[in-house]
Motif scaffolding. Structure first.
Motif, mmCIF file in Angstrom:
data_model
loop_
_atom_site.group_PDB
_atom_site.id
_atom_site.type_symbol
_atom_site.label_atom_id
_atom_site.label_comp_id
_atom_site.label_asym_id
_atom_site.label_seq_id
_atom_site.Cartn_x
_atom_site.Cartn_y
_atom_site.Cartn_z
ATOM 1 N N THR A 1 -5.192 -4.040 0.234
ATOM 2 C CA THR A 1 -5.320 -4.308 -1.197
ATOM 3 C C THR A 1 -6.477 -5.267 -1.453
ATOM 4 O O THR A 1 -7.301 -5.037 -2.343
ATOM 5 C CB THR A 1 -4.011 -4.926 -1.724
ATOM 6 O OG1 THR A 1 -2.925 -4.105 -1.294
ATOM 7 C CG2 THR A 1 -4.014 -5.016 -3.224
ATOM 8 N N PHE B 1 -2.537 -8.961 -0.895
ATOM 9 C CA PHE B 1 -2.251 -8.424 -2.226
ATOM 10 C C PHE B 1 -1.713 -9.482 -3.171
ATOM 11 O O PHE B 1 -1.949 -9.442 -4.361
ATOM 12 C CB PHE B 1 -1.263 -7.262 -2.122
ATOM 13 C CG PHE B 1 0.107 -7.656 -1.657
ATOM 14 C CD1 PHE B 1 1.097 -7.984 -2.567
ATOM 15 C CD2 PHE B 1 0.403 -7.721 -0.302
ATOM 16 C CE1 PHE B 1 2.355 -8.350 -2.138
ATOM 17 C CE2 PHE B 1 1.656 -8.091 0.140
ATOM 18 C CZ PHE B 1 2.640 -8.418 -0.794
ATOM 19 N N SER C 1 1.972 -4.641 -3.176
ATOM 20 C CA SER C 1 0.688 -4.401 -2.533
ATOM 21 C C SER C 1 0.217 -2.992 -2.877
ATOM 22 O O SER C 1 1.015 -2.114 -3.218
ATOM 23 C CB SER C 1 0.804 -4.569 -1.022
ATOM 24 O OG SER C 1 1.481 -3.486 -0.460
ATOM 25 N N HIS C 2 -1.080 -2.758 -2.770
ATOM 26 C CA HIS C 2 -1.623 -1.457 -3.134
ATOM 27 C C HIS C 2 -1.047 -0.305 -2.307
ATOM 28 O O HIS C 2 -0.684 0.732 -2.863
ATOM 29 C CB HIS C 2 -3.147 -1.495 -3.052
ATOM 30 C CG HIS C 2 -3.775 -0.481 -3.942
ATOM 31 N ND1 HIS C 2 -4.600 -0.795 -4.970
ATOM 32 C CD2 HIS C 2 -3.627 0.861 -3.987
ATOM 33 C CE1 HIS C 2 -4.968 0.308 -5.600
ATOM 34 N NE2 HIS C 2 -4.385 1.328 -5.012
ATOM 35 N N PRO C 3 -0.929 -0.474 -0.992
ATOM 36 C CA PRO C 3 -0.349 0.630 -0.208
ATOM 37 C C PRO C 3 1.062 0.989 -0.667
ATOM 38 O O PRO C 3 1.440 2.159 -0.688
ATOM 39 C CB PRO C 3 -0.316 0.068 1.216
ATOM 40 C CG PRO C 3 -1.347 -0.995 1.236
ATOM 41 C CD PRO C 3 -1.384 -1.576 -0.137
ATOM 42 N N HIS D 1 -7.874 -1.437 -14.847
ATOM 43 C CA HIS D 1 -8.746 -2.258 -14.022
ATOM 44 C C HIS D 1 -9.979 -1.459 -13.587
ATOM 45 O O HIS D 1 -11.104 -1.965 -13.628
ATOM 46 C CB HIS D 1 -7.969 -2.725 -12.799
ATOM 47 C CG HIS D 1 -8.591 -3.884 -12.100
ATOM 48 N ND1 HIS D 1 -8.336 -5.180 -12.480
ATOM 49 C CD2 HIS D 1 -9.468 -3.955 -11.084
ATOM 50 C CE1 HIS D 1 -9.032 -5.997 -11.713
ATOM 51 N NE2 HIS D 1 -9.726 -5.281 -10.856
ATOM 52 N N ASN E 1 1.166 -8.848 -8.920
ATOM 53 C CA ASN E 1 0.889 -9.166 -7.519
ATOM 54 C C ASN E 1 2.109 -9.011 -6.625
ATOM 55 O O ASN E 1 2.036 -9.251 -5.431
ATOM 56 C CB ASN E 1 0.357 -10.589 -7.393
ATOM 57 C CG ASN E 1 -0.913 -10.771 -8.179
ATOM 58 O OD1 ASN E 1 -1.665 -9.824 -8.368
ATOM 59 N ND2 ASN E 1 -1.137 -11.973 -8.659
ATOM 60 N N LEU E 2 3.264 -8.662 -7.212
ATOM 61 C CA LEU E 2 4.469 -8.442 -6.402
ATOM 62 C C LEU E 2 4.307 -7.249 -5.468
ATOM 63 O O LEU E 2 4.974 -7.180 -4.445
ATOM 64 C CB LEU E 2 5.663 -8.160 -7.316
ATOM 65 C CG LEU E 2 6.555 -9.324 -7.692
ATOM 66 C CD1 LEU E 2 7.691 -8.828 -8.566
ATOM 67 C CD2 LEU E 2 7.118 -9.965 -6.434
ATOM 68 N N LEU F 1 3.765 -9.231 4.841
ATOM 69 C CA LEU F 1 3.135 -10.545 4.653
ATOM 70 C C LEU F 1 3.715 -11.558 5.638
ATOM 71 O O LEU F 1 2.991 -12.304 6.315
ATOM 72 C CB LEU F 1 3.406 -11.004 3.213
ATOM 73 C CG LEU F 1 2.639 -12.197 2.680
ATOM 74 C CD1 LEU F 1 1.168 -11.854 2.604
ATOM 75 C CD2 LEU F 1 3.143 -12.587 1.303
ATOM 76 N N ILE F 2 5.052 -11.579 5.725
ATOM 77 C CA ILE F 2 5.728 -12.544 6.580
ATOM 78 C C ILE F 2 5.470 -12.220 8.047
ATOM 79 O O ILE F 2 5.216 -13.106 8.862
ATOM 80 C CB ILE F 2 7.235 -12.541 6.263
ATOM 81 C CG1 ILE F 2 7.454 -13.198 4.909
ATOM 82 C CG2 ILE F 2 8.032 -13.237 7.347
ATOM 83 C CD1 ILE F 2 8.737 -12.793 4.247
ATOM 84 N N ASP G 1 -0.227 -1.884 6.859
ATOM 85 C CA ASP G 1 -0.341 -1.310 5.520
ATOM 86 C C ASP G 1 0.076 0.156 5.527
ATOM 87 O O ASP G 1 0.786 0.613 4.630
ATOM 88 C CB ASP G 1 -1.794 -1.425 5.021
ATOM 89 C CG ASP G 1 -2.075 -2.782 4.382
ATOM 90 O OD1 ASP G 1 -1.104 -3.521 4.111
ATOM 91 O OD2 ASP G 1 -3.248 -3.095 4.151
ATOM 92 N N SER H 1 6.437 -4.890 1.214
ATOM 93 C CA SER H 1 5.255 -5.698 0.883
ATOM 94 C C SER H 1 5.391 -7.078 1.497
ATOM 95 O O SER H 1 4.497 -7.577 2.179
ATOM 96 C CB SER H 1 5.126 -5.865 -0.635
ATOM 97 O OG SER H 1 4.680 -4.692 -1.241
ATOM 98 N N PHE H 2 6.544 -7.706 1.241
ATOM 99 C CA PHE H 2 6.712 -9.080 1.696
ATOM 100 C C PHE H 2 6.993 -9.151 3.183
ATOM 101 O O PHE H 2 6.578 -10.093 3.856
ATOM 102 C CB PHE H 2 7.792 -9.778 0.882
ATOM 103 C CG PHE H 2 7.305 -10.033 -0.513
ATOM 104 C CD1 PHE H 2 6.105 -10.690 -0.700
ATOM 105 C CD2 PHE H 2 7.991 -9.590 -1.604
ATOM 106 C CE1 PHE H 2 5.606 -10.908 -1.972
ATOM 107 C CE2 PHE H 2 7.503 -9.807 -2.882
ATOM 108 C CZ PHE H 2 6.308 -10.469 -3.065
#
Lengths: 579, 579
Positions: A507, A471, B129-131, B286, B126-127, B425-426, B394, B421-422
């Motif tokens: 995403t 994302f 995520s979609h979920p 969008h 972008n901070l 990612l991590i 997600d 979100s992060f």
């Protein structure tokens, strides 16, 4: 179960001939440990004997549960500073609550540490990047040095921030006690001289390099004993501040009373001390393990440090961890196993029983000089330069953590550090590298058109995406993709090379589906090449592969072979099969 | 500079024949906007006319600065809920301070949004995520529905958390006013019926699919007008709660007074509203841009929403953003440009001047039913199932954000969401995929030995690392590397394929250097293959390449060719050159 199952591994493998080396190493480390224990207790705002208490049982606790053969556990500067910082909000230094607080803090840190070890949370050490740890320790060491200027020069220290303390120390300078200033500065000069020049001097005098290094490291102990002797002889104790009465004898054993109003505010600091003590100690132990070819177990380290802190608390001590300087001495003196730690603990018992009186005459200015010199070693200027040169982001994270500690204190500093660690990680992966690639003539290899002389095909665009798709970076990827298509207006076949893409999150998948539809309407087919197994597995759980306008190729080379043949047919207006 | 430089782009390109479509779209959206404005003002705890005020100038502000051709800006449910949540801490609903607070909140959110647009901070979207966005909106919609059960059934609402409100609503059920309950439930049934069955019914009756969808969407307006007529005819206003007096006429224009004790606690909520309003609105815009083949400018969107909120505040309204439902109606009714928004604003002026009296008789239970049905649409059950199926992480992030909003409220919920979100990612990048690879016979391609039938060479181990190397995953990489070497004990040459490695941070570099030394002592050479340009550039700034025991190969194939030939020489005990 056999009784030997409960013995630590190193004891089962112990060989009788190691005992000599372990005893010598224990003797040498104890000589270093005594003055450091007194100094770091002072740094934590605690009476000197608390430092000695923290130097007995913790060594035994680590030896029983830890996994490093030469790590020396006990009071260290950074943890002492963090202890002082944690206790400053609950009581005034020197009060009974302050001392009880220190003992509770050690118990909590030990409990956290041991629990994390049992839960196999050793991977927690990956929370902090090396530059951030180094920035933190450098910042803490700078704070310590600034705080010791007062005791070194014999001026009162006051102020909330590093800057104010520094300012105040210099303001008070004209009122300093000349004898204290003289003793402090000459101790500092002697220690710095010993650090920089003693080892080469001794080598030239005929000693082996190892013995010279060891003797040079023991300079602080020599200075401490010399200063004590001078204080006795010249009766300095009437004119300057000395350590003063140290109760002799062993500590009383028992758990502290966990009063809620003392315990609650210490929970978070204890967690931070447990985490930071672990990270610091692990990096020391890691270095030894590499040198000795041993395997280190992060979870055993957590349990070892947890046991050390719990036993420190039970015997009235404060929080401890692995010491860089004493570990180096212990290793150089030839320690073969954790038994050297247990022998050192026995020697400390003798010190507590019979020798505390000696250290009562130790001038505080000398103690301050030893703390300053030990702390200078912790400031990692070289690391900063290397980091800065290798990667600006790492350099900035290190500088940010360093300044965070100096400006906002150790606890906020470590928070800033963890934040910066992850911010750099996220920042890096949100700016993906994307290359237009072509084939190296005569090979099956595809490389960046900007770096290599490669062959490209008309109407066929190969883009290699050098990052997993998340994302946080999918917008950047989408923008780049559209701008490359604008620069290559004749593109009819777009091949995304996913050799570097290890994951595509939900995403990103959604946006890729939109891109696929969008390009489809513009009559551009979207192909994928070099998709990794795990990524393909996951994609096949979505509708993306079914909707894809193009195909999936095992390699870019196969994609080129297949699409090059299709292309001319379309360009010449022929239908497939007419050629 | 010419005056036309200050005109929005769409106005310069405007064609006269569009005006009919834009006017029709404006008429239709206004019919939807009036009841929603009243409903969302009530949801925010504000008098109904504040909702109408927020539906005039914001449309003009967005039209002048925004970049989407059909986005409809104004009061929306989630932002109304967030407004109520932000204001709850500073004043009681209905008080003058509460209303002033709402106007200040819109001004602050507008200022933040506009400033971020000028600073080109559109990448802020972008901070999240979609979920996480989807989980947040679903959670907020659930909160809204629970809060409307009271008004719908005519029972008093009370309680701090979603669960307590729900419990209280059902406890009070026996004391509900039967007429209100009947009106509320039948409105709900009619709206749900219209949503599910009206469009197919109308299509079967001969309408085009587009017209049928449009009429079905206008069902709430028909219901509202019908309910008002019934209330007049049957004099229900004595027995049930209605909207009540709505001041007619235009709002007074002017900036609110920014009193510090009202403004300060609203700064953070305003920032969150600006960020979330932007993210929500951007995803709607969008979707339209993709359907219409338009380019969307995230920074222009920020400026457009900023202008909309600032103008809302100046005209006494509350915070606004792009509305999903009204944008859909606007687009389906054929809006060609933002002029339809400006025309809609003109129509709202007519409503404010002449028609407010009509809506005074609208039963609150009907309003509650329209809010509930609009909110049901926001709960993304399908998205949760898709996310869960595609990627558990997600799905968990979405569920965590949803529960965070329900249990701790919207502001804590969005904090939890960003954190999740992060964290995902991590977490993902700290567990790198590493594959032992071999060559596909007859090609230059190397693939996972577990997934393909490939050829490997004795003494030669190829490991492909599928992730950039960072402090957070280097331990895992090191562990895996050592365990693979244990499984392949004959390995003399280890080739790391770095095709997926886009970055190596300082921490990882240091560990790689240690691994290189460590393997060197074990007589295993470490080689690198397929190193990317940017990575190689950076590595050449460190000492690593000089210390490397092995070589750097352009491709795995070349590495295999080179090392396969060297291997037998060493095995046979010959020195290089003797063969």
């Amino acid at each position: 179960m056999r009784a030997s199952n409960f013995l630590p591994n190193w004891l089962k493998r112990y060989r009788a001939q190691w005992i000599g080396r372990d005893t010598v190493a224990a003797l040498v480390s104890t000589m270093m440990l005594v003055p450091q224990a007194l100094a770091y207790a002072a740094l934590a705002g605690l009476p000197p004997h608390i430092g000695l208490y923290a130097s007995v049982l913790p060594l035994v606790g680590y030896a029983l549960f830890g996994s490093s053969s030469a790590l020396s556990v006990g009071p260290v500067a950074v943890i002492a500073l963090m202890t002082a910082s944690a206790l400053s909000s609950i009581a005034a230094p020197g009060t009974a609550d302050y001392i009880t607080g220190a003992v509770i803090l050690a118990a909590l840190a030990g409990a956290f540490s041991f629990a994390m070890g049992l839960l196999r949370m050793g991977a927690l050490s990956n929370l902090l990047s090396h530059p951030v740890i180094s920035g933190f320790v450098s910042g803490a060491a700078t704070l310590i040095i600034i705080g010791q200027i007062g005791p070194l020069l014999g001026v009162p220290t006051d102020g909330d921030t590093a800057f104010l303390i520094l300012l105040h120390s210099f303001e008070e300078l004209p009122d300093s006690r000349p004898l204290t200033t003289a003793i402090g500065l000459s101790s500092l000069a002697l220690l710095l001289g010993a650090r920089l020049g003693l080892a080469p001097l001794l080598t030239r005098a005929g000693l082996s390099a190892g013995a010279a290094r060891l003797l040079a490291r023991l300079a602080p102990m020599v200075l401490v004993l010399g200063a004590i002797a001078l204080t006795y002889l010249l009766e300095w104790d009437r004119k300057i501040e000395v350590v003063g009465a140290i109760p002799s004898g062993l500590p009383e054993f028992g758990l502290p009373t966990f009063e809620w109003q003392l315990t609650f505010p210490l929970l978070l600091p204890a967690l931070i001390i447990a985490l930071l003590g672990f990270v610091e100690s692990l990096s020391i132990a890691h270095a030894i393990a590499l040198r000795r070819g041993e395997r280190l177990n992060a979870n055993a380290e957590l349990r070892g440090l947890g046991a050390a802190n719990l036993l420190s608390s039970v015997s009235g001590g404060f929080a401890v961890t692995g010491s860089f300087a004493r570990t180096a001495i212990n290793e150089e003196a030839g320690a073969k196993s954790p038994l050297s730690g247990i022998i050192a603990a026995g020697l400390m018992v003798l010190v507590l029983l019979f020798l505390t009186g000696i250290f009562e005459q130790l001038p505080l200015a000398v103690l301050a000089a030893t703390i300053i010199v030990a702390s200078i070693n912790l400031i990692d200027v070289r690391g900063f330069i290397l980091n800065w040169r290798y990667d600006r982001t790492d350099g900035l994270a290190m500088a940010g953590t360093f300044l965070g500690v100096l400006l906002f204190g150790v606890e906020a500093g470590i928070g800033i550090g963890i934040g910066l660690s992850f911010a750099t990680l996220i920042w890096r992966s949100s700016r993906p590298h994307i290359a237009v690639v072509g084939r190296l003539p005569g090979t099956e290899q595809f490389r960046n058109v900007l770096r290599h002389t490669v062959k490209t095909q008309p109407g066929l665009l190969f883009l290699r995406i050098d990052e997993s798709l998340f994302f946080s970076n999918i917008s950047a990827v989408e923008d780049r993709l559209l701008s490359e298509l604008k620069r290559h207006v004749d593109t009819r076949e777009l091949v995304l090379i996913l050799s570097s893409v290890s994951r595509i999150d939900g995403t990103a998948l959604e946006r890729l589906q939109q891109v696929n539809r969008d390009l489809g309407e513009r009559d551009i087919r979207l192909h994928l090449a070099e998709v990794k197994g795990p990524v393909l597995d996951r994609l096949s759980r979505s509708k993306f592969l079914g909707d894809l306008t193009g195909r999936i190729f095992l390699s870019s080379y196969i994609a080129e072979l297949a699409l090059r043949h299709e292309e001319p047919q379309r360009d010449s207006g022929q239908l497939p099969g007419q050629a």
